[in-house]
Design a protein around this motif. Structure first.
Motif, PDB file in Angstrom:
ATOM      1  N   VAL A 105      -1.662  -6.901   8.780  1.00 10.02           N
ATOM      2  CA  VAL A 105      -0.825  -6.160   7.820  1.00 10.02           C
ATOM      3  C   VAL A 105      -1.446  -5.750   6.652  1.00 10.02           C
ATOM      4  O   VAL A 105      -2.055  -6.543   5.894  1.00 10.02           O
ATOM      5  N   LEU A 106      -1.739  -4.443   6.390  1.00 10.88           N
ATOM      6  CA  LEU A 106      -2.351  -3.745   5.255  1.00 10.88           C
ATOM      7  C   LEU A 106      -1.540  -3.055   4.542  1.00 10.88           C
ATOM      8  O   LEU A 106      -0.465  -2.484   5.145  1.00 10.88           O
ATOM      9  N   ARG A 107      -1.733  -3.059   3.440  1.00 11.36           N
ATOM     10  CA  ARG A 107      -0.885  -1.905   2.516  1.00 11.36           C
ATOM     11  C   ARG A 107      -1.894  -0.959   1.691  1.00 11.36           C
ATOM     12  O   ARG A 107      -3.013  -1.647   1.121  1.00 11.36           O
ATOM     13  N   ARG A 108      -1.289   0.247   1.488  1.00 12.56           N
ATOM     14  CA  ARG A 108      -2.057   1.084   0.417  1.00 12.56           C
ATOM     15  C   ARG A 108      -1.296   0.741  -0.970  1.00 12.56           C
ATOM     16  O   ARG A 108      -0.181   0.856  -1.035  1.00 12.56           O
ATOM     17  N   PRO A 109      -2.225   0.318  -2.042  1.00  9.86           N
ATOM     18  CA  PRO A 109      -1.648   0.065  -3.061  1.00  9.86           C
ATOM     19  C   PRO A 109      -1.027   1.028  -3.850  1.00  9.86           C
ATOM     20  O   PRO A 109      -1.419   2.083  -3.803  1.00  9.86           O
ATOM     21  N   ALA A 110       0.035   0.591  -4.545  1.00 12.93           N
ATOM     22  CA  ALA A 110       0.698   1.639  -5.202  1.00 12.93           C
ATOM     23  C   ALA A 110      -0.284   2.282  -6.505  1.00 12.93           C
ATOM     24  O   ALA A 110      -0.111   3.354  -6.956  1.00 12.93           O
TER      25      ALA A 110
END
Length: 205
Positions: free
Chosen positions: A195-200
């Motif tokens: 699970v990866l996220r594009r930082p805000a």
């Protein structure tokens, strides 16, 4: 398509139809084909906009659409996309190389809340394009969007390389599991769901 994918070069001419027939048979037998979709559904708000990158025959897209999400599926294999369109009318399916992904040019300019890259897609893209695939997928996410990637760690794409490529694409790892139903990860496990996220705020620590 600049470089042929491993799906095209490493499988025989009948492989696509075999794959289509296999998943149609599994669906007819009542097999559980929605595990990836359940995980994505748990990570996003109701009615999210989701990219199914490497959608194949559309089973994950269809399960997400059935849960109320707006889904765009993309695959490089026209035969798989044709089958997806025939079997699953709700998602929007497009033919495209993930290493050249530009959905705005295809009329899908709105960013996505999430993306899923399932079915060993990362092991089937063209050799050397893995960093660009992750960069292109990440670029289609809104800030704070999430992407979940699952693939066999014994298929030639090293997990350490994937981790480095994800960082280079501007993505931050939040979780890693050994299966789509969240069994614990450990070194030596032959499958990884990350699970990866594009930082805000990409400048935040």
């Amino acid at each position: 398509m600049a470089n042929p994918t491993r799906w095209a070069t490493d499988t025989g001419p009948e492989h696509s139809q075999w794959y289509i027939d296999r998943f149609r048979r599994l669906a007819a037998e009542g097999a559980d084909l929605a595990g990836e979709a359940r995980l994505l559904d748990a990570l996003v708000p109701p009615g999210s906009r989701i990219l199914d990158a490497g959608c194949g025959t559309g089973r994950v897209s269809a399960a997400l659409a059935a849960r109320g999400h707006t889904v765009v599926g993309v695959d490089a294999d026209p035969a798989l996309v044709e089958a997806a369109r025939a079997d699953h009318p709700d998602p929007h399916f497009l033919v495209g190389d993930l290493a050249e992904l530009d959905l705005a040019a295809a009329g899908e300019a709105e960013p996505f809340d999430a993306a899923v890259v399932a079915g060993n897609v990362m092991a089937f893209v063209a050799p050397g394009t893995e960093p660009e695939v992750l960069r292109r997928v990440a670029a289609h996410l809104r800030p704070d969007g999430v992407v979940v990637v699952g693939f066999g760690t014994d298929r030639g794409y090293l997990l350490a390389d994937f981790d480095a490529d994800a960082v280079a694409a501007g993505l931050r790892q939040e979780h890693r599991f050994a299966t789509w139903d969240l069994r614990p990860w450990s070194d030596g496990t032959d499958f990884a769901v990350t699970v990866l996220r594009r930082p805000a705020d990409p400048t935040a620590g």
